[in-house]
Design an enzyme around this catalytic site. Structure first.
Site, PDB file in Angstrom:
ATOM      1  N   GLU A  63       0.827  -1.210   0.000  1.00 32.37           N
ATOM      2  CA  GLU A  63       0.000   0.000   0.000  1.00 32.37           C
ATOM      3  C   GLU A  63       0.861   1.260   0.000  1.00 32.37           C
ATOM      4  O   GLU A  63       0.538   2.233  -0.669  1.00 32.37           O
ATOM      5  CB  GLU A  63      -0.956  -0.004   1.193  1.00 32.37           C
ATOM      6  CG  GLU A  63      -2.086  -1.023   1.081  1.00 32.37           C
ATOM      7  CD  GLU A  63      -2.929  -0.829  -0.176  1.00 32.37           C
ATOM      8  OE1 GLU A  63      -3.007   0.296  -0.689  1.00 32.37           O
ATOM      9  OE2 GLU A  63      -3.510  -1.825  -0.654  1.00 32.37           O
TER      10      GLU A  63
ATOM     11  N   TYR B  76      -7.111   6.499   3.579  1.00 34.50           N
ATOM     12  CA  TYR B  76      -7.195   5.404   2.602  1.00 34.50           C
ATOM     13  C   TYR B  76      -6.380   4.186   3.037  1.00 34.50           C
ATOM     14  O   TYR B  76      -6.875   3.059   3.067  1.00 34.50           O
ATOM     15  CB  TYR B  76      -6.739   5.849   1.198  1.00 34.50           C
ATOM     16  CG  TYR B  76      -6.378   4.645   0.378  1.00 34.50           C
ATOM     17  CD1 TYR B  76      -7.371   3.831  -0.163  1.00 34.50           C
ATOM     18  CD2 TYR B  76      -5.053   4.235   0.229  1.00 34.50           C
ATOM     19  CE1 TYR B  76      -7.064   2.671  -0.847  1.00 34.50           C
ATOM     20  CE2 TYR B  76      -4.737   3.080  -0.447  1.00 34.50           C
ATOM     21  CZ  TYR B  76      -5.742   2.308  -0.990  1.00 34.50           C
ATOM     22  OH  TYR B  76      -5.436   1.151  -1.639  1.00 34.50           O
TER      23      TYR B  76
ATOM     24  N   ASP C  19     -10.330   4.972  -2.676  1.00 33.47           N
ATOM     25  CA  ASP C  19      -9.164   5.445  -3.411  1.00 33.47           C
ATOM     26  C   ASP C  19      -9.628   6.049  -4.736  1.00 33.47           C
ATOM     27  O   ASP C  19     -10.820   6.132  -5.018  1.00 33.47           O
ATOM     28  CB  ASP C  19      -8.172   4.311  -3.647  1.00 33.47           C
ATOM     29  CG  ASP C  19      -8.600   3.455  -4.814  1.00 33.47           C
ATOM     30  OD1 ASP C  19      -9.828   3.219  -4.944  1.00 33.47           O
ATOM     31  OD2 ASP C  19      -7.755   3.033  -5.607  1.00 33.47           O
TER      32      ASP C  19
ATOM     33  N   CYS D 282     -12.963   0.319 -15.498  1.00 37.36           N
ATOM     34  CA  CYS D 282     -13.524   1.672 -15.402  1.00 37.36           C
ATOM     35  C   CYS D 282     -12.379   2.671 -15.227  1.00 37.36           C
ATOM     36  O   CYS D 282     -12.300   3.395 -14.246  1.00 37.36           O
ATOM     37  CB  CYS D 282     -14.500   1.746 -14.239  1.00 37.36           C
ATOM     38  SG  CYS D 282     -15.546   3.219 -14.224  1.00 37.36           S
TER      39      CYS D 282
ATOM     40  N   CYS E  85     -16.314  -0.229 -21.186  1.00 35.70           N
ATOM     41  CA  CYS E  85     -17.675  -0.531 -20.722  1.00 35.70           C
ATOM     42  C   CYS E  85     -18.168  -1.882 -21.229  1.00 35.70           C
ATOM     43  O   CYS E  85     -19.017  -2.509 -20.581  1.00 35.70           O
ATOM     44  CB  CYS E  85     -18.630   0.578 -21.163  1.00 35.70           C
ATOM     45  SG  CYS E  85     -18.179   2.217 -20.555  1.00 35.70           S
TER      46      CYS E  85
ATOM     47  N   CYS F   3     -17.585  -4.354 -18.643  1.00 29.70           N
ATOM     48  CA  CYS F   3     -17.975  -3.967 -17.291  1.00 29.70           C
ATOM     49  C   CYS F   3     -19.192  -4.749 -16.806  1.00 29.70           C
ATOM     50  O   CYS F   3     -20.217  -4.797 -17.492  1.00 29.70           O
ATOM     51  CB  CYS F   3     -18.278  -2.474 -17.231  1.00 29.70           C
ATOM     52  SG  CYS F   3     -18.776  -1.926 -15.587  1.00 29.70           S
TER      53      CYS F   3
ATOM     54  N   CYS G 202     -25.053   1.405 -15.007  1.00 28.05           N
ATOM     55  CA  CYS G 202     -24.166   2.544 -14.811  1.00 28.05           C
ATOM     56  C   CYS G 202     -24.872   3.852 -15.175  1.00 28.05           C
ATOM     57  O   CYS G 202     -25.275   4.067 -16.320  1.00 28.05           O
ATOM     58  CB  CYS G 202     -22.909   2.384 -15.651  1.00 28.05           C
ATOM     59  SG  CYS G 202     -21.800   3.815 -15.562  1.00 28.05           S
TER      60      CYS G 202
END
Length: 321
Positions: A66, A149, A167, A222, A229, A232, A238
């Site tokens: 991270e 975060y 995030d 995305c 898309c 997706c 969406c």
DNA sequence: AATGCGTGGCG
DNA sequence: TCGCCAAGCAT
């Protein structure tokens, strides 16, 4: 590649019923209930096999990843992550090193203050938490280099807890799928945090899966540019796509300039010091940048940040303490 | 709240 | 070429 669905002028889309029956008990959020399953199922099939997602990574591996992934792409993190964990498999191993060694091992990941903070976090973990990455969100947040975060990410990914992990990827997914705009606001807003909490599944382990899955969706499908898309799992729901994918209207996101800035000079100075294994004379550092005022300012800044240690006689090195 | 903070890849 | 982008944090 043209969009598979042509944006049609929307007469008036029927709002999805907010009172859908929670037959399986997962419909805990008005907007999100119909998003969880498709996104998590997609994640189960398409998630990347990243080393910090494997069980053997442990909380320390998750935490190291991270830190490294803050503003840095996965492809550049991978090799440094492997070296780092091999050399410092536990927080106490890193804590026993000089901070300058962390800065050196950071290599060219960028934002080397993160290396210093990760070292500081390892020291704090060793001193305050018996060498174990804390499980508590507030204790994580108190560590250097860990903000909202990262605290949520470690608690969720490493310990399976229920936290809103917000995030840049998740913010973009929510902006599009729920809010119906191309990009989220420049800075995270209270409305976004509220939405993220509302969308969080009640069940702890499902919430952790959702956090990882929604982030991965933003990273792989995305995306900021050239969103896919057609791949997706929630394209049908969406809000942004259903609205015809309107362009971003708000203020333009300010791009970070770099060429000619102090940051570039700092980077050049630190690159010399990373390669050197003995104190470096000022005269050597002077060659990295022609303009003396900016050069001195950059070096002073590095010293002030604790990234460089000045020695008597105009010598400089990475910090030993 | 707005800035500063690295680096490299890609269209 | 060059602007944009990549799992933010601290001040």
């Amino acid at each position: 590649m043209t969009a598979p669905t042509k944006p049609q002028p929307q007469p008036q889309s029927p709002p999805p019923s907010p009172h859908s029956s929670p037959a399986d008990g997962s419909a805990d959020a008005p907007h999100g209930a119909d998003l969880h399953s498709p996104v998590i199922d997609w994640f189960d099939e398409h998630a990347r096999d990243l080393p910090w997602r494997r069980p053997e990574a442990g909380p320390w591996g998750v935490m190291v990843s991270e830190f490294m992934l803050q503003q840095t792409p996965v492809s550049r993190v991978l090799p440094v992550y492997e070296q780092w964990l091999a050399r410092w498999p536990r927080p106490a191993d890193l804590a026993a090193e000089a901070p300058g060694e962390a800065v050196r091992a950071w290599g060219r990941l960028g934002y080397p203050r993160r290396a210093l903070r990760l070292h500081g976090a390892a020291v704090a973990i060793t001193e305050r938490h018996g060498g174990d990455v804390p499980t508590d969100h507030a204790q994580l947040l108190a560590l250097p280099g860990i903000g909202e975060y990262t605290a949520a990410a470690v608690a969720s990914f490493a310990y399976g807890q229920r936290h809103a992990v917000l995030d840049t990827n998740v913010r973009r997914v929510f902006a599009r799928a729920v809010t119906g705009v191309r990009y989220p606001p420049n800075a995270t807003t209270a409305a976004e945090r509220k939405l993220a909490r509302a969308l969080l599944p009640q069940d702890e382990s499902t919430a952790a899966r959702w956090a990882a899955a929604s982030m991965e969706l933003g990273a792989l499908v995305c995306t900021a540019k050239n969103e896919a898309c057609q791949r997706c799992p929630i394209a049908a729901q969406c809000a942004w796509r259903l609205a015809g994918k309107p362009e971003h209207d708000g203020p333009p996101r300010r791009g970070q300039t770099y060429a000619g800035t102090d940051r570039q000079v700092r980077g050049k100075l630190l690159a010399v010091l990373r390669e050197a294994h003995a104190p470096v004379p000022q005269s050597v550092l002077d060659r990295v940048w022609h303009e003396p005022v900016q050069r001195a300012r950059a070096l002073d800044g590095l010293v002030a940040d604790g990234l460089v240690e000045p020695l008597p006689g105009g010598l400089y090195r990475l910090p030993l303490t």
